[in-house]
Design a protein around this motif. Structure first.
Motif, PDB file in Angstrom:
ATOM      1  N   PHE A  72      37.593  41.931  50.991  1.00  0.00           N
ATOM      2  CA  PHE A  72      38.100  41.432  49.721  1.00  0.00           C
ATOM      3  C   PHE A  72      36.965  41.337  48.702  1.00  0.00           C
ATOM      4  O   PHE A  72      37.092  41.785  47.569  1.00  0.00           O
ATOM      5  N   GLU A  73      35.860  40.731  49.130  1.00  0.00           N
ATOM      6  CA  GLU A  73      34.741  40.543  48.203  1.00  0.00           C
ATOM      7  C   GLU A  73      34.214  41.878  47.683  1.00  0.00           C
ATOM      8  O   GLU A  73      33.871  42.003  46.510  1.00  0.00           O
ATOM      9  N   GLN A  74      34.201  42.887  48.567  1.00  0.00           N
ATOM     10  CA  GLN A  74      33.744  44.216  48.140  1.00  0.00           C
ATOM     11  C   GLN A  74      34.692  44.818  47.120  1.00  0.00           C
ATOM     12  O   GLN A  74      34.274  45.313  46.072  1.00  0.00           O
ATOM     13  N   ALA A  75      35.970  44.747  47.447  1.00  0.00           N
ATOM     14  CA  ALA A  75      36.975  45.317  46.542  1.00  0.00           C
ATOM     15  C   ALA A  75      36.935  44.612  45.190  1.00  0.00           C
ATOM     16  O   ALA A  75      37.048  45.245  44.135  1.00  0.00           O
ATOM     17  N   PHE A  76      36.738  43.299  45.249  1.00  0.00           N
ATOM     18  CA  PHE A  76      36.668  42.527  44.013  1.00  0.00           C
ATOM     19  C   PHE A  76      35.446  42.935  43.193  1.00  0.00           C
ATOM     20  O   PHE A  76      35.524  43.084  41.970  1.00  0.00           O
ATOM     21  N   LYS A  77      34.351  43.124  43.883  1.00  0.00           N
ATOM     22  CA  LYS A  77      33.111  43.517  43.207  1.00  0.00           C
ATOM     23  C   LYS A  77      33.304  44.871  42.512  1.00  0.00           C
ATOM     24  O   LYS A  77      32.912  45.056  41.354  1.00  0.00           O
ATOM     25  N   ASP A  78      33.923  45.818  43.227  1.00  0.00           N
ATOM     26  CA  ASP A  78      34.186  47.133  42.641  1.00  0.00           C
ATOM     27  C   ASP A  78      35.087  47.010  41.408  1.00  0.00           C
ATOM     28  O   ASP A  78      34.820  47.596  40.375  1.00  0.00           O
ATOM     29  N   GLU A  79      36.133  46.228  41.589  1.00  0.00           N
ATOM     30  CA  GLU A  79      37.087  46.026  40.497  1.00  0.00           C
ATOM     31  C   GLU A  79      36.384  45.445  39.270  1.00  0.00           C
ATOM     32  O   GLU A  79      36.577  45.883  38.141  1.00  0.00           O
ATOM     33  N   TYR A  80      35.506  44.477  39.516  1.00  0.00           N
ATOM     34  CA  TYR A  80      34.798  43.787  38.432  1.00  0.00           C
ATOM     35  C   TYR A  80      33.850  44.739  37.718  1.00  0.00           C
ATOM     36  O   TYR A  80      33.789  44.790  36.480  1.00  0.00           O
ATOM     37  N   GLU A  81      33.120  45.522  38.494  1.00  0.00           N
ATOM     38  CA  GLU A  81      32.175  46.461  37.890  1.00  0.00           C
ATOM     39  C   GLU A  81      32.899  47.496  37.040  1.00  0.00           C
ATOM     40  O   GLU A  81      32.455  47.865  35.962  1.00  0.00           O
ATOM     41  N   ASN A  82      34.014  47.952  37.557  1.00  0.00           N
ATOM     42  CA  ASN A  82      34.863  48.888  36.839  1.00  0.00           C
ATOM     43  C   ASN A  82      35.300  48.328  35.488  1.00  0.00           C
ATOM     44  O   ASN A  82      35.231  48.994  34.457  1.00  0.00           O
ATOM     45  N   TRP A  83      35.697  47.091  35.561  1.00  0.00           N
ATOM     46  CA  TRP A  83      36.243  46.397  34.391  1.00  0.00           C
ATOM     47  C   TRP A  83      35.198  46.204  33.288  1.00  0.00           C
ATOM     48  O   TRP A  83      35.512  46.201  32.102  1.00  0.00           O
TER      49      TRP A  83
END
Length: 617
Positions: A202-213
């Motif tokens: 979850f934390e990884q996916a969230f990090k990716d999502e955040y960086e994308n954003w």
RNA sequence: GGUCCAGUAGCUCAGCUGGAUAGAGCAACAGACUUCUAAUCUGUAGGUCCCAGGUUCGAAUCCUGGCUGGAUCACCA
């Protein structure tokens, strides 16, 4: 010091007789003579100079003369160094002490107190496996519980499990998104690690999502609007992470929605939550088993997080708390230098403190424990000071019996453990590693070859865990400690295996002794003991005092040091004195008898640390 | 900034409510197994007990002030 009361009595008499001064014999402070001086027990006469109106040397000499003349059966000799009166006790005195020790069942145990003490330890979150920090906590809690029990209390070992909240929801979301219906069984991954993987996922996916954003227009606008002057965008977004999670993140939204569903009792949310937590508990139990610990009861935050509100109401009536205009409830602890502390939010919901108040009360209702020990890291010192103060002000029947066994963080040689950077020592890995190392060293030494594979594994387990547990428990709990993995598996010097080895040597002797068919008891024919023997008896006589300190201070580290020193004295004795090859049967019998008493204190002491003894190694 | 905790040998740690020349282990070096298990024993070397005052017969220990490191001070858990 329980064996020294005859000497205290004699000294008290002497002081009364010579100086006409009253000191109760329990008040006579005796200390152990330092090894570089002749004698075993030292009485420091400096405090008497005022009463006696003599020089310290004269007082010591006068008292010494008196003792030697009046108490020949106990006092063999004495010497005076400045204000120190060093007393040598007779061999028969020491032999009698050994006799008393051997006849005392459960030597060192306290009388039954008929009081319950509750010890809370471990208390993990359910979103990741246990790590080194938990290991220190668990070993301390377990040992503390054993020591309290031996001191005569009825002990309840418990924990509070943080099984609810946003963290476990993150694991749940990740499992729904990426899990493909996998289970610990289907993947062969231990349950707590399995769930932990989804938390990380979850934390990884969230990090990716955040960086994308961050490269999106919305993000750039927010940065322009809220960023401080000259602030780098990286620094801004690092600080903005929580707000992003709460307001913009798709994953964050899912986790939050799941939490709300859970709180409203949504069936599918509850079902998944139960499933994931069950996996975790199965994993935790395996780790507790590996560490050789277990619990008598469990408390879950999902059951307790709403508790405590009645206590707030009651406290308001008693004027322990006060309500602010916004209807939040507080306690004023300025008099205790603890400031004002919130106990209920303005919207009427609980905070951590509310819950802890309620949980303590519930535990009292469930178990009737008058004493409660919380094994929790020192970062929560302030929290527990406040909690205990509140319980006292509420006049809880257990309010005076609360204790925070506060312990320092565990650092690695490379610095702090950081779970975010993956710099953690996993508890299961650690246990496996120390047992592996014990196996490695035993094989290198060629020991245990005649044992069956099962016996051998049992031996490796006891030795490996002995090394690990001793390494952690020998350090004073309140101190921060550095955990060096290489040193934790050391088995030489001041270590668990060193102490186990002293015990194993005795067992070996006892086995041979039984073949010799000589009576294993004290003989009056043996009356001139060796210095090494006297030192051992003296050390044995200190066991009850060490236990008392360990129990009163909730601190096993002193006991750990004591056991090392006893083992050390035994190794020295073993080296210097022939036991089964002694000059006559009386000497053999005495030495075996002494060895057996040493073995039983070592075994009991280590048991109180949570360390098992092997019979051979 | 307030509060709390820690600071002792190269490293990891003891040193209890004030007592003698501050101790162990590891690491380094030198020794001890035809003899009860060498996971042992013996020896050598290693110190400004963070600093400065104070209390007293005496302070690593108690008090005050400072220095360094850590924790904590949320309507977070």
């Amino acid at each position: 010091m329980i064996f020294l009361s005859p000497i205290q009595q004699k000294l008290s008499d002497a002081i009364k007789h010579i100086y006409d001064h009253d000191i109760a014999h329990e008040e006579i402070a005796l200390s152990i003579t330092r090894s570089e001086f002749e004698g075993e027990i030292t009485f420091i006469v400096f405090p008497l100079t005022r009463v006696a109106k003599q020089k310290p040397e004269v007082i010591a000499q006068t008292l010494g003369d008196y003792l030697k003349k009046e108490s020949q059966e106990i006092v063999a000799d004495f010497n005076v160094v400045k204000g120190f009166l060093n007393i040598s006790l007779t061999d028969s005195f020491w032999i009698d002490v050994l006799q008393q020790i051997s006849k005392t069942p459960d030597y060192g145990a306290g009388n039954p107190k008929n009081k319950k003490v509750l010890v809370e330890f471990s208390s993990p979150n359910t979103n990741k496996p246990l790590h080194l920090g938990h290991v220190r906590n668990i070993l301390l809690g377990w040992s503390c519980a054993q020591i309290q029990e031996y001191a005569g209390y009825d002990v309840i070992k418990t924990q509070i499990i943080n099984d609810r909240g946003i963290a476990i929801c993150k694991s749940m979301v990740a499992w729904r998104l990426f899990g493909n219906g996998d289970t610990p069984e289907s993947t062969g991954v231990k349950g707590d690690h399995f769930v932990g993987q989804y938390y990380v996922r979850f934390e990884q996916a969230f990090k990716d999502e955040y960086e994308n954003w961050q490269s999106k227009d919305t993000a750039l606008e927010i940065f322009k609007k809220h960023g401080k002057e000259g602030q780098e965008s990286a620094a801004f977004f690092k600080a903005y992470k929580n707000q992003y999670f709460n307001e913009y993140s798709e994953l964050g939204k899912q986790a939050q929605e799941l939490l709300i569903k859970w709180e409203s009792g949504d069936e599918s949310a509850i079902e998944l939550w139960k499933q994931m937590n069950d996996w975790v508990y199965e994993g935790f139990e395996a780790t507790y088993n590996a560490l050789g610990v277990h619990f008598d009861s469990y408390y879950y935050e999902s059951d307790t997080y709403l508790l405590g509100k009645d206590a707030i109401e009651e406290g308001l009536n008693k004027n322990v708390f006060y309500r602010k205009d916004d209807s939040s409830v507080w306690i004023d602890l300025e008099a205790e230098k603890l400031d004002h502390k919130l106990v209920l939010r303005s919207n009427g919901t609980s905070v951590y403190m509310t819950q802890d108040i309620g949980t303590a009360q519930k535990r009292y209702e469930d178990h009737g424990a008058e004493k409660m020990v919380y094994v929790v890291a020192d970062e929560q010192d302030y929290h527990f000071k406040v909690l205990f103060e509140i319980m006292k002000k509420l006049k809880a029947p257990f309010g005076e019996g609360m204790y925070h066994l506060s312990y320092g963080m565990v650092d690695l040689p490379t610095g702090r453990m950081k779970s975010r950077e993956g710099k953690v020592v996993d508890a299961d890995d650690l246990v496996e590693e120390v047992i592996g190392e014990a196996a490695h060293q035993a094989k290198e030494r060629g020991e245990a070859e005649e044992l069956s594979p099962a016996e051998r594994n049992e031996l490796y387990r006891k030795v490996g865990l002995g090394a690990l547990k001793y390494f952690i428990l020998k350090v004073n709990p309140k101190k921060r400690m550095t955990f060096n993995p290489a040193e934790s598996v050391d088995m030489q010097g001041q270590t668990g295996p060193y102490i186990q080895n002293a015990y194993v040597r005795i067992q070996s002797i006892v086995r041979r002794w039984k073949d010799m068919k000589i009576d294993a008891k004290l003989s009056s024919d043996y009356d001139a003991i060796e210095p090494a023997e006297r030192i051992l008896i003296q050390s044995l006589s200190n066991f009850p005092e060490e236990l008392r300190l360990a129990s009163e201070n909730y601190d096993p580290s002193g006991l750990a040091s004591y056991l090392y020193s006893l083992a050390k004295s035994y190794h020295k004795f073993y080296h210097d004195v022939r036991i089964l090859g002694a000059e006559d049967d009386a000497a053999k019998a005495f030495r075996v008898f002494l060895s057996q008493n040493v073995a039983s204190v070592l075994k009991k002491g280590m048991e109180l640390l949570g360390i098992e003894m092997p019979e051979r190694m």
